[in-house]
Structures are given as structure tokens and as C-alpha cells.
Design an enzyme around this catalytic site. Sequence first.
Site, short mmCIF file in Angstrom:
data_model
loop_
_atom_site.label_atom_id
_atom_site.label_comp_id
_atom_site.label_asym_id
_atom_site.label_seq_id
_atom_site.Cartn_x
_atom_site.Cartn_y
_atom_site.Cartn_z
CB SER A 173 -5.40 -2.35 3.35
OG SER A 173 -4.33 -3.28 3.42
CG ASP A 177 -3.08 -3.29 11.45
OD1 ASP A 177 -2.09 -3.50 10.72
OD2 ASP A 177 -4.20 -2.99 10.98
CG HIS A 188 -2.34 -2.35 7.43
ND1 HIS A 188 -3.34 -3.06 8.06
CD2 HIS A 188 -2.54 -2.51 6.09
CE1 HIS A 188 -4.12 -3.62 7.16
NE2 HIS A 188 -3.66 -3.30 5.95
#
Length: 372
Positions: free
Chosen positions: A38, A335, A338
Site C-alpha cells: 500500500s 492514517d 501510512h
Amino acid sequence: MASRVGAFALVALWLLLELTLHGAAEPLVPAVFVFGDSTVDVGNNNYIEKCKIDCRADYPHFGVDYPDQAPTGRFSNGYNLADQLAQLLGFAESPAPFLSLPNASLVPQVSTGINFASGGSGLLDDTGNGHCGEVLSMTEQVGNFTNLARLWKSENQTAADLVSKSLFFISAGSNDLFEYTDAPPVPNRNGTEFLQRLVASYTAYLKDLYGAGAKKFSVVSPSLLGCCPSQRLVAQDRKDVDKYGCFGSANNLSNQLYPMIASMLHDLSLELPGMNYSLVDSIRMVEWVFHSPSAPSYNFTVLDTACCGDGRFGAGGCNFSAPLCQNRANHLFWDDYHPTDAASGVAAKMIFGDAGIFVHPINVQQLVASRP
């Protein structure tokens, strides 16, 4: 005195980077191919029907600082690491996600690059599927590229040369470590054997890519994973807090894995003719930010709490109703897992132009200029 000299050297390096790294007028490589998780996914998970919402970033507040303020599948408030490195190489942003491309456009698209990364994936095939429902494993990501490269080479005589000059950018391994430390302890569990499995898988992927014509590899090692907001919360709950206030067990695994990856890459470069690589020491990079949160071009005043998220450390996750900070530029984390656009921008500049402090044996600017 030595520490002051080191600090001055880093400031001088940063000023030099600001003067020189403003994006290339023309792309420095024909194409960029992106693999991993991600940190570099630009929307592949949006196209996986069984991928759970927790492993997609296709809703607000994601993308609040992206052009048009649109969520795209990037796990960021704006651009991510793949975008920002691509921009320094002369592209507008990361190449398009593989799953967004209709079959008819795959072969032409490969000439400028494709992003195969999938949020939640890891170096092991089963990583991510439990939490996310379904992701593109690294085996699938690499297989998708090798199959496409084979087809492309059969239709284009210059394809092999282009692939050998292109950059292969990989950021993988973090989710394997997350799942290992999140799992309940079991008797006789051997962390060293687990890390050796990860490195063996990594080796196989690199060999497969090399077999398909890749020669230039930029590899991002897992960072101090225990320091992201979700893991700081775990550290408090498990009473396993290290000197940074982070989850000690997770950071210990990251610290063990980096030299193993470094040794593997060095050995592969001796074994595979023409292979060149650039390895990012993400651990040292984050430690530097912790010790020097302010520099000429950034000022991270919030190092432990997510910009988007509620609860302790903002670790409740970034969803439609989560509170959102007003100043994303001063947050290290977007978040619960990340980095912000600002933080990944700092990392991209270092990956591209670092003078041997955080990136070894050469930086990406030197890597792309090397002869395959």
C-alpha cells in the site's frame, strides 16, 4: 562535535537536493515498473472485487490533497512514494495501476510503465488475504509483469532494451512483519526462520524479474513499523515500548530484516551479470526524522499521531467519519499505517539523490544513469 558535523552535513545535503531535484525535463528512464504494497499502490485494490474496504482507499478522506481532491486508491492524502519518485524521474506521477488497463492497451502501456502494487500484500503468498479478503500477491504481481514482458518482446524488437533500461521499484515486506507480530505467540516460533523465508521469497522475485529483462532495481526496506500509530497503540497495550515510544517487537524484526536484504542484494548483484541496485535504509531515514523533525523544507511537529483517525494516536482508522487534521504537512503519518504526502515526498528525494547516508550503494539518480 561529530554529531554537529553530521547534522550540518545533512542540512547541506538537503539544501543541495532542493536546488537540484525539481523533476527532470525529460524522463530519465523509458519506464517505471512498481511492485509491492500500500505504500506504492495507486488503485489496483479498487478493481479486486473481494478486497475489503479496509484495504481500499477509494473514499474520502483519502485523496483530499490529490488533484481534484479525489480518492484514487492511494493510501495517502495526496501523492504516494511511487508518484513522487516517478515525478523526480520526469513523469507526471506513478504509472497506471495494472488492473485499470483493458487488455487491448496493456502492450502499448508497458513502454512507459505499469504499477502492479497491491495494498495488504507481502512477500509471502498468504499475506494480506486474511485481513483484506483478496489482494494481488507478489507472486501474481511479478507473474503479471513477466507474462506481459514476454508478449511485448514477441511484438517489439526494441522491448528487451527498453526493459533493461527501465527502473523496477519495489516496496514490500512490511505486511508480512505486521501479520507476524500481530498474531498470538505460539511455542517455538522462530523469528529468524521467518525472516529467512521472506528473504528467500524476495530473492526468487528478483530473479524472475531479472529473467524477464530487468536490470535496475530500487528496493525500499521495511521501516520502523512499530512506530506507525496503530503499532504505537499495540505497544502501549502489550507494554512493549521501545526508546521511540513504539512497538519494540515490530521494530526489532525490521532491524533484523534490513541487513539480510542488503546481503541478499549484494550477493545477487555478483551472481546476475548487469544487475544494479539501490537499497533504501528506511530505518535510518525514519530515525533521522525523529532526531531532526525540522529541516529546510519540512517541519514535522506531529510524529506519533495520524492526521486522519480517531482514538489514541489516531489509530482508529481513516474512514468517512474520522476526524481530519487541518495541517497535513506537519504530520508524519496520514492514517494508522501510512505516511503523509509530505513525508513520502521527503523519502522520495532521499531515495533519488541521497549521498550515501540512507541509500546504498548508489542512489536512484545514479542507478538510472548506470549502464545495464
